[in-house]
Design a protein around this motif. Sequence first.
Motif, PDB file in Angstrom:
ATOM      1  N   TRP A   1      54.017  11.693  65.599  1.00 50.30           N
ATOM      2  CA  TRP A   1      53.123  12.427  64.688  1.00 50.30           C
ATOM      3  C   TRP A   1      53.648  13.835  64.442  1.00 50.30           C
ATOM      4  O   TRP A   1      53.637  14.328  63.313  1.00 50.30           O
ATOM      5  CB  TRP A   1      51.696  12.466  65.258  1.00 50.30           C
ATOM      6  N   PHE A   2      54.104  14.465  65.519  1.00 50.82           N
ATOM      7  CA  PHE A   2      54.658  15.825  65.422  1.00 50.82           C
ATOM      8  C   PHE A   2      55.800  15.851  64.403  1.00 50.82           C
ATOM      9  O   PHE A   2      55.971  16.802  63.642  1.00 50.82           O
ATOM     10  CB  PHE A   2      55.157  16.238  66.816  1.00 50.82           C
ATOM     11  N   ASN A   3      56.576  14.773  64.357  1.00 49.03           N
ATOM     12  CA  ASN A   3      57.731  14.607  63.483  1.00 49.03           C
ATOM     13  C   ASN A   3      57.370  14.554  61.985  1.00 49.03           C
ATOM     14  O   ASN A   3      58.227  14.757  61.125  1.00 49.03           O
ATOM     15  CB  ASN A   3      58.437  13.304  63.908  1.00 49.03           C
ATOM     16  N   GLU A   4      56.090  14.301  61.672  1.00 52.35           N
ATOM     17  CA  GLU A   4      55.693  14.154  60.260  1.00 52.35           C
ATOM     18  C   GLU A   4      55.500  15.497  59.549  1.00 52.35           C
ATOM     19  O   GLU A   4      55.642  15.578  58.330  1.00 52.35           O
ATOM     20  CB  GLU A   4      54.379  13.358  60.143  1.00 52.35           C
ATOM     21  N   ALA A   5      55.170  16.529  60.317  1.00 49.62           N
ATOM     22  CA  ALA A   5      54.804  17.819  59.699  1.00 49.62           C
ATOM     23  C   ALA A   5      55.872  18.405  58.770  1.00 49.62           C
ATOM     24  O   ALA A   5      55.540  18.844  57.657  1.00 49.62           O
ATOM     25  CB  ALA A   5      54.417  18.819  60.787  1.00 49.62           C
ATOM     26  N   PRO A   6      57.169  18.424  59.162  1.00 48.67           N
ATOM     27  CA  PRO A   6      58.154  19.040  58.269  1.00 48.67           C
ATOM     28  C   PRO A   6      58.244  18.344  56.908  1.00 48.67           C
ATOM     29  O   PRO A   6      58.467  19.009  55.892  1.00 48.67           O
ATOM     30  CB  PRO A   6      59.494  18.900  59.015  1.00 48.67           C
ATOM     31  N   SER A   7      58.041  17.012  56.854  1.00 49.70           N
ATOM     32  CA  SER A   7      58.107  16.308  55.564  1.00 49.70           C
ATOM     33  C   SER A   7      57.015  16.823  54.631  1.00 49.70           C
ATOM     34  O   SER A   7      57.260  17.065  53.442  1.00 49.70           O
ATOM     35  CB  SER A   7      57.911  14.804  55.739  1.00 49.70           C
ATOM     36  N   LEU A   8      55.807  16.964  55.173  1.00 51.68           N
ATOM     37  CA  LEU A   8      54.692  17.422  54.341  1.00 51.68           C
ATOM     38  C   LEU A   8      54.947  18.840  53.825  1.00 51.68           C
ATOM     39  O   LEU A   8      54.730  19.148  52.649  1.00 51.68           O
ATOM     40  CB  LEU A   8      53.379  17.390  55.146  1.00 51.68           C
ATOM     41  N   LEU A   9      55.449  19.699  54.728  1.00 49.74           N
ATOM     42  CA  LEU A   9      55.719  21.083  54.324  1.00 49.74           C
ATOM     43  C   LEU A   9      56.846  21.130  53.291  1.00 49.74           C
ATOM     44  O   LEU A   9      56.781  21.889  52.324  1.00 49.74           O
ATOM     45  CB  LEU A   9      56.072  21.930  55.555  1.00 49.74           C
ATOM     46  N   LEU A  10      57.859  20.295  53.488  1.00 46.63           N
ATOM     47  CA  LEU A  10      58.978  20.265  52.533  1.00 46.63           C
ATOM     48  C   LEU A  10      58.489  19.897  51.133  1.00 46.63           C
ATOM     49  O   LEU A  10      58.825  20.566  50.146  1.00 46.63           O
ATOM     50  CB  LEU A  10      60.048  19.271  53.008  1.00 46.63           C
ATOM     51  N   ILE A  11      57.675  18.831  51.054  1.00 46.33           N
ATOM     52  CA  ILE A  11      57.174  18.385  49.753  1.00 46.33           C
ATOM     53  C   ILE A  11      56.381  19.514  49.080  1.00 46.33           C
ATOM     54  O   ILE A  11      56.628  19.873  47.918  1.00 46.33           O
ATOM     55  CB  ILE A  11      56.291  17.118  49.906  1.00 46.33           C
ATOM     56  N   ALA A  12      55.472  20.121  49.835  1.00 45.63           N
ATOM     57  CA  ALA A  12      54.621  21.169  49.264  1.00 45.63           C
ATOM     58  C   ALA A  12      55.448  22.377  48.818  1.00 45.63           C
ATOM     59  O   ALA A  12      55.268  22.905  47.710  1.00 45.63           O
ATOM     60  CB  ALA A  12      53.564  21.587  50.287  1.00 45.63           C
ATOM     61  N   ILE A  13      56.407  22.804  49.665  1.00 43.40           N
ATOM     62  CA  ILE A  13      57.182  24.018  49.347  1.00 43.40           C
ATOM     63  C   ILE A  13      58.092  23.777  48.143  1.00 43.40           C
ATOM     64  O   ILE A  13      58.201  24.624  47.244  1.00 43.40           O
ATOM     65  CB  ILE A  13      57.994  24.497  50.574  1.00 43.40           C
ATOM     66  N   VAL A  14      58.740  22.607  48.089  1.00 44.88           N
ATOM     67  CA  VAL A  14      59.656  22.344  46.966  1.00 44.88           C
ATOM     68  C   VAL A  14      58.872  22.221  45.656  1.00 44.88           C
ATOM     69  O   VAL A  14      59.304  22.720  44.618  1.00 44.88           O
ATOM     70  CB  VAL A  14      60.546  21.107  47.237  1.00 44.88           C
ATOM     71  N   ILE A  15      57.679  21.592  45.708  1.00 49.66           N
ATOM     72  CA  ILE A  15      56.872  21.519  44.480  1.00 49.66           C
ATOM     73  C   ILE A  15      56.501  22.940  44.015  1.00 49.66           C
ATOM     74  O   ILE A  15      56.637  23.279  42.834  1.00 49.66           O
ATOM     75  CB  ILE A  15      55.612  20.643  44.686  1.00 49.66           C
ATOM     76  N   LEU A  16      56.092  23.793  44.952  1.00 48.79           N
ATOM     77  CA  LEU A  16      55.744  25.169  44.574  1.00 48.79           C
ATOM     78  C   LEU A  16      56.951  25.881  43.962  1.00 48.79           C
ATOM     79  O   LEU A  16      56.840  26.558  42.939  1.00 48.79           O
ATOM     80  CB  LEU A  16      55.238  25.945  45.800  1.00 48.79           C
ATOM     81  N   ALA A  17      58.150  25.717  44.597  1.00 47.67           N
ATOM     82  CA  ALA A  17      59.343  26.456  44.153  1.00 47.67           C
ATOM     83  C   ALA A  17      59.882  25.936  42.823  1.00 47.67           C
ATOM     84  O   ALA A  17      60.418  26.709  42.026  1.00 47.67           O
ATOM     85  CB  ALA A  17      60.427  26.391  45.236  1.00 47.67           C
ATOM     86  N   VAL A  18      59.759  24.642  42.586  1.00 48.75           N
ATOM     87  CA  VAL A  18      60.369  24.064  41.376  1.00 48.75           C
ATOM     88  C   VAL A  18      59.368  24.001  40.208  1.00 48.75           C
ATOM     89  O   VAL A  18      59.676  24.410  39.097  1.00 48.75           O
ATOM     90  CB  VAL A  18      60.955  22.658  41.676  1.00 48.75           C
ATOM     91  N   VAL A  19      58.141  23.498  40.485  1.00 42.70           N
ATOM     92  CA  VAL A  19      57.142  23.340  39.413  1.00 42.70           C
ATOM     93  C   VAL A  19      56.500  24.685  39.055  1.00 42.70           C
ATOM     94  O   VAL A  19      56.149  24.925  37.907  1.00 42.70           O
ATOM     95  CB  VAL A  19      56.059  22.308  39.819  1.00 42.70           C
ATOM     96  N   LYS A  20      56.378  25.545  40.069  1.00 40.03           N
ATOM     97  CA  LYS A  20      55.702  26.850  39.902  1.00 40.03           C
ATOM     98  C   LYS A  20      54.349  26.645  39.185  1.00 40.03           C
ATOM     99  O   LYS A  20      54.157  27.094  38.039  1.00 40.03           O
ATOM    100  CB  LYS A  20      56.578  27.807  39.086  1.00 40.03           C
ATOM    101  N   PRO A  21      53.433  25.914  39.827  1.00 42.50           N
ATOM    102  CA  PRO A  21      52.192  25.526  39.139  1.00 42.50           C
ATOM    103  C   PRO A  21      51.231  26.684  38.842  1.00 42.50           C
ATOM    104  O   PRO A  21      50.335  26.532  38.002  1.00 42.50           O
ATOM    105  CB  PRO A  21      51.538  24.515  40.097  1.00 42.50           C
ATOM    106  N   PHE A  22      51.388  27.812  39.511  1.00 47.37           N
ATOM    107  CA  PHE A  22      50.505  28.978  39.194  1.00 47.37           C
ATOM    108  C   PHE A  22      51.223  30.280  39.489  1.00 47.37           C
ATOM    109  O   PHE A  22      52.293  30.265  40.077  1.00 47.37           O
ATOM    110  CB  PHE A  22      49.176  28.915  39.976  1.00 47.37           C
TER     111      PHE A  22
END
Length: 145
Positions: free
Chosen positions: A124-145
């Motif tokens: 379970w501990f191993n799952e956290a970086p994937s979630l953070l990666l997805i969220a951070i890359v979407i913020l950096a690339v899509v720049k939704p706000f």
Amino acid sequence: MSGLATFLPYFKALHVVFVVTWFAGLFYLPRLFVYHADTTDSLSNERFKIMERRLYLIMSMGASLAAVFGLLMLITAPGYLSMGWLQAKLVLVAVLIGYHLWCRKLVLVFAHDANTHSQRWYRWFNEAPSLLLIAIVILAVVKPF
Ligand code: HEM
């Protein structure tokens, strides 16, 4: 463009390169913990300790250089700091750094043969970086706000 601004695309490229290096470690170190948690023989135990210590050092270098090039971009173009997506991204990066330091603590716990978590816990501990990666890359690339 003048001065540092000429280098902005290079800072960005190197930023992404070191983010990749950092994440190689963030994905693999907790995987080592998964296997290490179930290890009973002393030879494997000692080998895991060495692998974990070295991987932690390499991923810390990746993290530091990713941060250096990220900060160089902010110094070159301070306007980024007023953007909502960048502010949200920095909050998630702070969480990621917390996770990184948690990994450091776990490396030391294993080094002292003091682990108390199960293999399942590390999965379970191993799952956290994937979630953070997805969220951070979407913020950096899509720049939704
Ligand atoms: C030390 C913390 C960080 C700072 C100060 C920082 C800052 C920045 C800045 C200013 C940009 C330029 C954005 C643009 O021009 O579009 C950028 C790009 C980027 N960052 Fe970071 N960043 C940091 C950490 C991270 C992390 C941890 C990740 C991945 C999980 C990441 C992924 C990216 C990506 C993929 C881009 C490229 C976006 C694009 O070109 O569309 N950054 N970062």
